[in-house]
Design a protein around this motif. Sequence first.
Motif, PDB file in Angstrom:
ATOM      1  N   GLN A 147     -27.340  -8.359  87.151  1.00 57.85           N
ATOM      2  CA  GLN A 147     -27.962  -8.965  85.972  1.00 57.85           C
ATOM      3  C   GLN A 147     -26.906  -9.379  84.953  1.00 57.85           C
ATOM      4  N   ASN A 148     -25.896  -8.551  84.771  1.00 57.47           N
ATOM      5  CA  ASN A 148     -24.865  -8.815  83.770  1.00 57.47           C
ATOM      6  C   ASN A 148     -24.021 -10.025  84.152  1.00 57.47           C
ATOM      7  N   SER A 149     -23.774 -10.203  85.450  1.00 61.77           N
ATOM      8  CA  SER A 149     -22.953 -11.348  85.861  1.00 61.77           C
ATOM      9  C   SER A 149     -23.721 -12.662  85.695  1.00 61.77           C
ATOM     10  N   ALA A 150     -25.051 -12.595  85.704  1.00 58.18           N
ATOM     11  CA  ALA A 150     -25.856 -13.805  85.535  1.00 58.18           C
ATOM     12  C   ALA A 150     -26.126 -14.096  84.061  1.00 58.18           C
ATOM     13  N   GLU A 151     -26.122 -13.098  83.215  1.00 56.23           N
ATOM     14  CA  GLU A 151     -26.463 -13.231  81.790  1.00 56.23           C
ATOM     15  C   GLU A 151     -25.199 -13.313  80.951  1.00 56.23           C
ATOM     16  N   THR A 152     -25.119 -14.311  80.102  1.00 57.47           N
ATOM     17  CA  THR A 152     -23.942 -14.468  79.238  1.00 57.47           C
ATOM     18  C   THR A 152     -24.303 -14.377  77.763  1.00 57.47           C
ATOM     19  N   LYS A 153     -25.592 -14.254  77.432  1.00 53.65           N
ATOM     20  CA  LYS A 153     -26.058 -14.210  76.049  1.00 53.65           C
ATOM     21  C   LYS A 153     -25.578 -12.936  75.365  1.00 53.65           C
ATOM     22  N   LYS A 154     -25.138 -13.066  74.126  1.00 54.43           N
ATOM     23  CA  LYS A 154     -24.682 -11.926  73.339  1.00 54.43           C
ATOM     24  C   LYS A 154     -25.896 -11.121  72.875  1.00 54.43           C
ATOM     25  N   ILE A 155     -25.771  -9.780  72.920  1.00 57.53           N
ATOM     26  CA  ILE A 155     -26.870  -8.905  72.516  1.00 57.53           C
ATOM     27  C   ILE A 155     -26.695  -8.584  71.033  1.00 57.53           C
ATOM     28  N   GLY A 156     -27.761  -8.803  70.289  1.00 56.04           N
ATOM     29  CA  GLY A 156     -27.746  -8.517  68.858  1.00 56.04           C
ATOM     30  C   GLY A 156     -28.500  -7.243  68.541  1.00 56.04           C
ATOM     31  N   LEU A 157     -28.525  -6.899  67.261  1.00 53.26           N
ATOM     32  CA  LEU A 157     -29.192  -5.684  66.810  1.00 53.26           C
ATOM     33  C   LEU A 157     -30.685  -5.718  67.117  1.00 53.26           C
ATOM     34  N   PHE A 158     -31.325  -6.872  66.886  1.00 50.62           N
ATOM     35  CA  PHE A 158     -32.766  -6.989  67.168  1.00 50.62           C
ATOM     36  C   PHE A 158     -33.046  -6.882  68.667  1.00 50.62           C
ATOM     37  N   ASP A 159     -32.118  -7.369  69.487  1.00 47.68           N
ATOM     38  CA  ASP A 159     -32.274  -7.222  70.944  1.00 47.68           C
ATOM     39  C   ASP A 159     -32.266  -5.744  71.334  1.00 47.68           C
ATOM     40  N   LEU A 160     -31.404  -4.974  70.697  1.00 45.56           N
ATOM     41  CA  LEU A 160     -31.358  -3.530  70.964  1.00 45.56           C
ATOM     42  C   LEU A 160     -32.659  -2.858  70.542  1.00 45.56           C
ATOM     43  N   LEU A 161     -33.161  -3.215  69.391  1.00 46.07           N
ATOM     44  CA  LEU A 161     -34.412  -2.609  68.916  1.00 46.07           C
ATOM     45  C   LEU A 161     -35.578  -2.989  69.824  1.00 46.07           C
ATOM     46  N   LYS A 162     -35.622  -4.233  70.292  1.00 47.70           N
ATOM     47  CA  LYS A 162     -36.675  -4.644  71.223  1.00 47.70           C
ATOM     48  C   LYS A 162     -36.546  -3.902  72.557  1.00 47.70           C
ATOM     49  N   ALA A 163     -35.315  -3.653  72.961  1.00 48.15           N
ATOM     50  CA  ALA A 163     -35.089  -2.980  74.239  1.00 48.15           C
ATOM     51  C   ALA A 163     -35.656  -1.564  74.219  1.00 48.15           C
ATOM     52  N   LEU A 164     -35.716  -0.953  73.033  1.00 50.93           N
ATOM     53  CA  LEU A 164     -36.273   0.400  72.939  1.00 50.93           C
ATOM     54  C   LEU A 164     -37.741   0.451  73.338  1.00 50.93           C
ATOM     55  N   ASN A 165     -38.432  -0.666  73.254  1.00 52.85           N
ATOM     56  CA  ASN A 165     -39.843  -0.717  73.655  1.00 52.85           C
ATOM     57  C   ASN A 165     -40.013  -0.825  75.168  1.00 52.85           C
ATOM     58  N   ASP A 166     -38.951  -1.179  75.875  1.00 54.44           N
ATOM     59  CA  ASP A 166     -39.024  -1.273  77.340  1.00 54.44           C
ATOM     60  C   ASP A 166     -39.138   0.145  77.904  1.00 54.44           C
ATOM     61  N   PRO A 167     -40.193   0.432  78.682  1.00 55.13           N
ATOM     62  CA  PRO A 167     -40.395   1.797  79.194  1.00 55.13           C
ATOM     63  C   PRO A 167     -39.232   2.287  80.069  1.00 55.13           C
ATOM     64  N   ASP A 168     -38.620   1.396  80.845  1.00 54.93           N
ATOM     65  CA  ASP A 168     -37.509   1.817  81.709  1.00 54.93           C
ATOM     66  C   ASP A 168     -36.287   2.203  80.875  1.00 54.93           C
ATOM     67  N   ILE A 169     -35.984   1.388  79.869  1.00 53.93           N
ATOM     68  CA  ILE A 169     -34.854   1.703  78.987  1.00 53.93           C
ATOM     69  C   ILE A 169     -35.149   2.985  78.227  1.00 53.93           C
ATOM     70  N   ASN A 170     -36.379   3.123  77.755  1.00 49.35           N
ATOM     71  CA  ASN A 170     -36.758   4.322  77.014  1.00 49.35           C
ATOM     72  C   ASN A 170     -36.611   5.568  77.873  1.00 49.35           C
ATOM     73  N   ARG A 171     -37.005   5.460  79.137  1.00 48.78           N
ATOM     74  CA  ARG A 171     -36.897   6.588  80.061  1.00 48.78           C
ATOM     75  C   ARG A 171     -35.428   6.979  80.263  1.00 48.78           C
ATOM     76  N   ALA A 172     -34.536   5.985  80.426  1.00 47.99           N
ATOM     77  CA  ALA A 172     -33.108   6.254  80.625  1.00 47.99           C
ATOM     78  C   ALA A 172     -32.488   6.852  79.372  1.00 47.99           C
ATOM     79  N   ILE A 173     -32.876   6.310  78.196  1.00 50.30           N
ATOM     80  CA  ILE A 173     -32.348   6.862  76.936  1.00 50.30           C
ATOM     81  C   ILE A 173     -32.801   8.305  76.778  1.00 50.30           C
TER      82      ILE A 173
END
Length: 162
Positions: A118-144
């Motif tokens: 996924q990282n090799s295909a994605e070049t977009k920079k991650i911002g603060l709001f992207d991090l906050l949105k990622a917290l709502n993802d159940p998979d990311i939440n489970r890993a955190i």
Amino acid sequence: MAKPITTIQKRQMTEEEKRTEALAKLKAAVGDSEEAVRELLAFIEQLHESGLLEAANALLKAREDVAKIVVGQLNQKPVTTMINHAFAIAGLVASLDPEKTAKLLEHIAAGALEAYEQNSAETKKIGLFDLLKALNDPDINRAIRFFLSALKAIGKRFRNDG
């Protein structure tokens, strides 16, 4: 009338007879294991051609000096430290549940490979709001949650150690 036999004398073999008998046994053994003997001779020939036979011979002749060097090297602080670390790691690994460890390593490996793709295909920079949105993802939440639980457990053990 003949005299009665009172003692039995055991026939003693001469050195020559002993050698002849040993040679006959050796010939019989070689005949029984002809293929194995041929392979052994071929192996020895290869050792000789490569110089390993000579090296092994020299090592055996100097075994006392070699043993002193080896013991001297093993007594050095870095080597003893490394051996102690190896035993500590072996003890840790032995205390782990193999099924849980295998499952955890499988998840980590699969997740790392997927993240790499996924990282090799994605070049977009991650911002603060992207991090906050990622917290709502159940998979990311489970890993955190997993990593936070691990950090908490490690912290408890640090506190208990003093």
